[in-house]
Design an enzyme around this catalytic site. Structure first.
Site, short mmCIF file in Angstrom:
data_model
loop_
_atom_site.label_atom_id
_atom_site.label_comp_id
_atom_site.label_asym_id
_atom_site.label_seq_id
_atom_site.Cartn_x
_atom_site.Cartn_y
_atom_site.Cartn_z
N HIS A 90 -1.48 4.66 10.03
CA HIS A 90 -0.04 5.35 9.62
C HIS A 90 0.12 7.15 10.59
O HIS A 90 -0.14 7.42 10.17
CB HIS A 90 0.99 5.97 8.77
CG HIS A 90 0.62 4.41 7.43
ND1 HIS A 90 -0.67 3.99 6.98
CD2 HIS A 90 2.00 3.85 7.16
CE1 HIS A 90 0.13 2.98 6.79
NE2 HIS A 90 1.63 2.78 6.51
N HIS A 106 0.75 -1.59 0.15
CA HIS A 106 0.29 -0.46 -0.17
C HIS A 106 0.71 0.74 0.13
O HIS A 106 0.24 2.20 0.46
CB HIS A 106 -0.78 0.37 0.97
CG HIS A 106 -0.90 0.14 2.73
ND1 HIS A 106 -1.11 -0.33 3.73
CD2 HIS A 106 0.64 -0.14 2.66
CE1 HIS A 106 -0.61 -0.54 4.47
NE2 HIS A 106 1.08 0.02 4.58
N GLU A 159 4.73 -4.63 8.06
CA GLU A 159 3.73 -4.85 8.07
C GLU A 159 2.34 -6.34 7.40
O GLU A 159 2.11 -6.53 7.34
CB GLU A 159 3.37 -3.71 6.75
CG GLU A 159 3.71 -2.58 7.57
CD GLU A 159 3.52 -1.29 6.00
OE1 GLU A 159 3.46 -0.30 6.64
OE2 GLU A 159 3.94 -1.66 5.55
N HIS A 193 10.86 -3.23 3.20
CA HIS A 193 11.21 -1.92 3.25
C HIS A 193 11.76 -1.54 4.44
O HIS A 193 11.31 -1.93 5.70
CB HIS A 193 10.42 -0.76 2.55
CG HIS A 193 9.04 -1.00 3.24
ND1 HIS A 193 8.66 -1.93 3.36
CD2 HIS A 193 8.54 -0.19 3.56
CE1 HIS A 193 6.73 -2.10 4.15
NE2 HIS A 193 7.61 -0.24 4.27
#
Length: 280
Positions: free
Chosen positions: A59, A12, A240, A193
């Site tokens: 977030h 996402h 995630e 990441h």
């Protein structure tokens, strides 16, 4: 009865949303990222789900250090796109399915999962980017959405096994709902990441692809991956991926892979995408 007919896993990445919003999807950098979703957009137009249970992480938009729910389910009629500091994305309002959401909340709580019930919540790129990837830029989203926010920002996040078990509980909840609904469950986030520190920019394509393999071939191994392995192998944000396991657990023991896409990079992030269907 209501039934879960498919699962979708996808990254996402917020920059993907910006590329879509600003009309940059055919630029050389973004075209190969988005091309991996062409098959899925055609597929979902044919599938026509009634509801998507969309597993994502907030977030620091709806939640901050004042309240950090491990699992939070949105039970409202609708959810506004959040302003993440540069204005809300120009995407439609997200329409919820309160009846099914409340049923899932009740069922999961009685199934010994302590869900946080949210009746007012703006939704950020973690939820809206996957909708854009699968549905493009419609005037209204063609599906009801139940947001399921998971804490993977502040330690400790839930374990992969706990996420898998929640997926199983969600499947039981959906199948006990007194209505004929075609439901999909999406797990979002990742893949490898890291956005800060000496390892900023870390991408581990080999590990990512083993994870994608295991989603359909060795799912029990997925349940046992410890937090430290995600951190070591996929960077600080790779955790995630435990949210994909909620989706996978909801599909049952056996699945068929319908589509797979992996691309590096997209804004210093590895992009992964799967479409799975349960084998009854």
């Amino acid at each position: 009865m209501a039934r879960i007919t498919a699962g979708v896993g996808t990254s996402h990445v917020p920059a993907i949303g910006a590329a879509i919003d600003l009309g940059k999807t055919q630029e050389p950098y973004w075209q190969p990222v988005l091309a991996g979703y062409d098959w899925s957009r055609n597929w979902i137009r044919q599938e026509k789900p009634d509801v998507v249970i969309l597993v994502y992480n907030d977030h620091a938009t709806a939640f901050d250090m004042r309240i950090i729910p491990t699992f939070a389910i949105g039970c409202a009629e609708s959810f506004k796109p959040a302003d993440e500091g540069w204005g809300p994305r120009p995407v439609p309002m997200v329409q919820g399915h309160p009846d099914l959401a409340w049923h899932i909340a009740q069922s999961c709580i009685l199934d010994e999962f302590d869900m946080t019930i949210i009746n007012e919540m703006d939704v950020d790129h973690g939820l809206t980017v996957p909708l854009s990837l699968l549905f493009g830029q419609p005037d209204a989203w063609p599906v009801k959405v139940i947001p399921l926010a998971v804490n993977v920002v502040t330690y400790p996040p839930p374990s992969g096994n706990r996420c898998w078990m929640l997926g199983e509980a969600i499947r039981r909840a959906v199948e006990s709902f007194p209505g004929d609904l075609k439901v999909q469950i999406w797990g979002t986030g990742g893949m490898s990441h890291q956005l800060q520190g000496p390892r900023a920019g870390l991408i581990n394509a080999a590990w990512d692809n083993r994870f994608l393999d295991m989603m359909s071939q060795d799912s029990q191994r997925l349940r046992a991956i410890p937090h430290i392995e995600y951190l070591r192998e996929t960077g600080t944000e790779g955790i995630e991926m435990v949210m994909w396991l909620i989706m996978r657990g909801a599909l049952g023991p056996d699945v068929r892979q319908l589509h797979r896409h992996y691309h590096v990079p997209a804004s210093n992030t590895a992009v992964g995408h799967l479409v799975l269907e349960p084998v009854r």
